[in-house]
Design a protein around this motif. Structure first.
Motif, PDB file in Angstrom:
ATOM      1  N   SER A  40     -24.411   2.069  -9.688  1.00  9.20           N
ATOM      2  CA  SER A  40     -24.222   2.909 -10.690  1.00  9.20           C
ATOM      3  C   SER A  40     -25.221   4.046 -10.302  1.00  9.20           C
ATOM      4  O   SER A  40     -25.851   4.319  -9.753  1.00  9.20           O
ATOM      5  CB  SER A  40     -24.458   2.202 -11.713  1.00  9.20           C
ATOM      6  N   ARG A  41     -23.829   4.952 -10.400  1.00  9.96           N
ATOM      7  CA  ARG A  41     -24.118   6.387 -10.364  1.00  9.96           C
ATOM      8  C   ARG A  41     -25.124   6.539 -11.232  1.00  9.96           C
ATOM      9  O   ARG A  41     -26.008   8.248 -10.875  1.00  9.96           O
ATOM     10  CB  ARG A  41     -22.922   6.985 -10.297  1.00  9.96           C
ATOM     11  N   ALA A 180     -21.747  -6.497  -4.948  1.00  7.71           N
ATOM     12  CA  ALA A 180     -23.117  -6.872  -5.973  1.00  7.71           C
ATOM     13  C   ALA A 180     -23.418  -5.685  -6.628  1.00  7.71           C
ATOM     14  O   ALA A 180     -23.173  -4.392  -5.934  1.00  7.71           O
ATOM     15  CB  ALA A 180     -24.792  -6.899  -4.854  1.00  7.71           C
ATOM     16  N   LEU A 181     -23.594  -5.177  -7.657  1.00  3.42           N
ATOM     17  CA  LEU A 181     -23.395  -4.449  -8.511  1.00  3.42           C
ATOM     18  C   LEU A 181     -24.580  -4.327  -9.194  1.00  3.42           C
ATOM     19  O   LEU A 181     -25.637  -5.568 -10.006  1.00  3.42           O
ATOM     20  CB  LEU A 181     -22.413  -4.597  -9.715  1.00  3.42           C
ATOM     21  N   LEU A 182     -25.402  -2.609  -9.090  1.00  2.12           N
ATOM     22  CA  LEU A 182     -26.774  -3.362  -9.855  1.00  2.12           C
ATOM     23  C   LEU A 182     -26.441  -1.425 -10.662  1.00  2.12           C
ATOM     24  O   LEU A 182     -26.120  -0.699 -10.391  1.00  2.12           O
ATOM     25  CB  LEU A 182     -27.918  -2.367  -8.267  1.00  2.12           C
ATOM     26  N   ARG A 183     -27.620  -1.701 -11.989  1.00  2.00           N
ATOM     27  CA  ARG A 183     -27.879  -0.787 -12.494  1.00  2.00           C
ATOM     28  C   ARG A 183     -29.055  -0.726 -13.466  1.00  2.00           C
ATOM     29  O   ARG A 183     -29.910  -1.705 -13.387  1.00  2.00           O
ATOM     30  CB  ARG A 183     -27.086  -0.335 -13.460  1.00  2.00           C
ATOM     31  N   THR A 213     -24.140  -2.258 -20.595  1.00  2.00           N
ATOM     32  CA  THR A 213     -23.490  -0.755 -19.352  1.00  2.00           C
ATOM     33  C   THR A 213     -22.787  -1.326 -18.637  1.00  2.00           C
ATOM     34  O   THR A 213     -22.059  -1.192 -18.364  1.00  2.00           O
ATOM     35  CB  THR A 213     -24.434  -0.002 -19.643  1.00  2.00           C
ATOM     36  N   LEU A 214     -23.702  -1.769 -17.215  1.00  2.00           N
ATOM     37  CA  LEU A 214     -23.119  -2.818 -16.280  1.00  2.00           C
ATOM     38  C   LEU A 214     -22.028  -3.017 -16.204  1.00  2.00           C
ATOM     39  O   LEU A 214     -20.448  -3.236 -15.307  1.00  2.00           O
ATOM     40  CB  LEU A 214     -23.834  -3.335 -15.384  1.00  2.00           C
ATOM     41  N   ALA A 215     -22.010  -4.348 -17.384  1.00  2.00           N
ATOM     42  CA  ALA A 215     -20.563  -5.194 -18.057  1.00  2.00           C
ATOM     43  C   ALA A 215     -19.399  -4.342 -17.777  1.00  2.00           C
ATOM     44  O   ALA A 215     -18.299  -4.179 -16.850  1.00  2.00           O
ATOM     45  CB  ALA A 215     -20.668  -6.533 -18.538  1.00  2.00           C
ATOM     46  N   PRO A 223     -14.987   1.819  -8.126  1.00  2.00           N
ATOM     47  CA  PRO A 223     -15.928   1.830  -7.219  1.00  2.00           C
ATOM     48  C   PRO A 223     -16.816   3.740  -7.152  1.00  2.00           C
ATOM     49  O   PRO A 223     -18.000   3.739  -7.344  1.00  2.00           O
ATOM     50  CB  PRO A 223     -15.190   1.701  -5.809  1.00  2.00           C
ATOM     51  N   ALA A 224     -15.684   4.087  -7.565  1.00  2.02           N
ATOM     52  CA  ALA A 224     -16.198   5.740  -7.849  1.00  2.02           C
ATOM     53  C   ALA A 224     -17.108   5.551  -9.098  1.00  2.02           C
ATOM     54  O   ALA A 224     -18.541   6.526  -9.255  1.00  2.02           O
ATOM     55  CB  ALA A 224     -15.245   6.810  -8.379  1.00  2.02           C
ATOM     56  N   LEU A 225     -16.979   4.351 -10.249  1.00  2.00           N
ATOM     57  CA  LEU A 225     -18.346   4.700 -10.766  1.00  2.00           C
ATOM     58  C   LEU A 225     -19.919   4.575 -10.093  1.00  2.00           C
ATOM     59  O   LEU A 225     -20.823   4.500 -10.712  1.00  2.00           O
ATOM     60  CB  LEU A 225     -18.395   3.416 -12.390  1.00  2.00           C
ATOM     61  N   PHE A 226     -20.233   3.910  -8.833  1.00  2.00           N
ATOM     62  CA  PHE A 226     -21.232   3.864  -8.078  1.00  2.00           C
ATOM     63  C   PHE A 226     -21.154   3.622  -7.279  1.00  2.00           C
ATOM     64  O   PHE A 226     -19.892   5.113  -6.484  1.00  2.00           O
ATOM     65  CB  PHE A 226     -20.697   1.817  -8.052  1.00  2.00           C
TER      66      PHE A 226
END
Length: 263
Positions: A40-41, A180-183, A213-215, A223-226
């Motif tokens: 996450s950005r 694989a998403l991370l925050r 929030t990640l969900a 993808p611009a949010l990451f």
């Protein structure tokens, strides 16, 4: 707690050289199995000097793999350690060289062992812990988020530690391989104030908020949010992508294997 020679020998098995080499290998290995690893950005919270504990939900056996990548890529100079079920660790002995140590599950002696080993790891220069705090594989959509009490005991026992929640998810977006998403969430700071129950509630709330929030970011498929930490493979692969590549070459067009590409 006084130093335990057995604990020190266990922690000394970690090899910084092997850790670095394994982390480089994992960049290739994970890249073959995921479309991308994305953070996450909001980025990485500020981490002051002193002991650091990162705790996360536990959706998959991929989680420790991501721990090694994140430690290597985002926390330079930190020596990462992490607990793992003693029986499971017996199947993956190499992980001991990465800083993973075994803990007996559902045993009072295991709780003492966990606290003693974590304390010793954090006392080392640059010591950092990575903990799958749910203690068992759990779907990231399950609520309420429930953590094992060991982390709360540790938070009360270690003064001056920065405790960072980490949300992990592995959704499929538009490709044949998952993301694989991370925050990272807002840090907490350890201290003896409050009971174990109080600390457990605080830790659960912080992780739940980070996961929610990640969900919300994940469902946008944006993808611009990451920030991409690692680019993996796109496309279907095999004969189908070979045919698409040949068709693109035949008309002089660059082949884009992604689902949304022109390839």
């Amino acid at each position: 707690m006084t130093a335990d020679p057995a604990v020190e020998r266990r922690l000394a098995r970690r090899s910084p050289v092997l850790f670095r080499l394994f982390a480089l290998y994992l960049r290739w290995y994970v890249g073959r199995r995921f479309h991308a690893v994305r953070l996450s950005r909001t980025g990485v919270p500020h981490v002051p000097a002193g002991p650091v504990i990162v705790y996360s939900n536990h959706p998959s056996w991929w989680d420790p793999t991501l721990y090694i990548l994140l430690c290597d890529m985002l926390f330079h100079g930190r020596a990462g350690y992490g607990p793992m079920d003693q029986v499971a660790l017996g199947k993956y002995g190499l992980l001991e060289r990465m800083g993973v140590f075994g803990v007996a599950q559902n045993d009072r002696r295991g709780g003492v062992q966990f606290l003693r080993t974590c304390t010793a790891a954090l006392a080392r220069p640059g010591g950092m812990l990575w903990i799958t705090a749910e203690g068992a594989f759990t779907d990231p959509r399950v609520r309420p988020v429930t953590l094992r009490p060991g982390l709360a005991h540790l938070a009360r026992h270690i003064p001056g530690a920065t405790i960072i929640p980490l949300a992990i998810d592995y959704p499929f977006w538009n490709e044949s391989r998952p993301e694989a998403l991370l925050r990272f969430g807002e840090p907490l700071y350890s201290g003896r104030e409050g009971s174990v129950a109080d600390w457990t509630a605080r830790l659960e709330f912080a992780l739940t908020d980070t996961m929610d929030t990640l969900a919300a970011e994940s469902v946008t498929r944006n993808p611009a949010l990451f920030t991409p930490l690692l680019h993996g493979m796109a496309g279907v692969g095999g004969l189908y992508d070979l045919w698409r590549r040949l068709c693109a070459a035949a008309i002089g067009r660059r082949f884009d294997p992604s689902h949304g590409g022109e390839g």
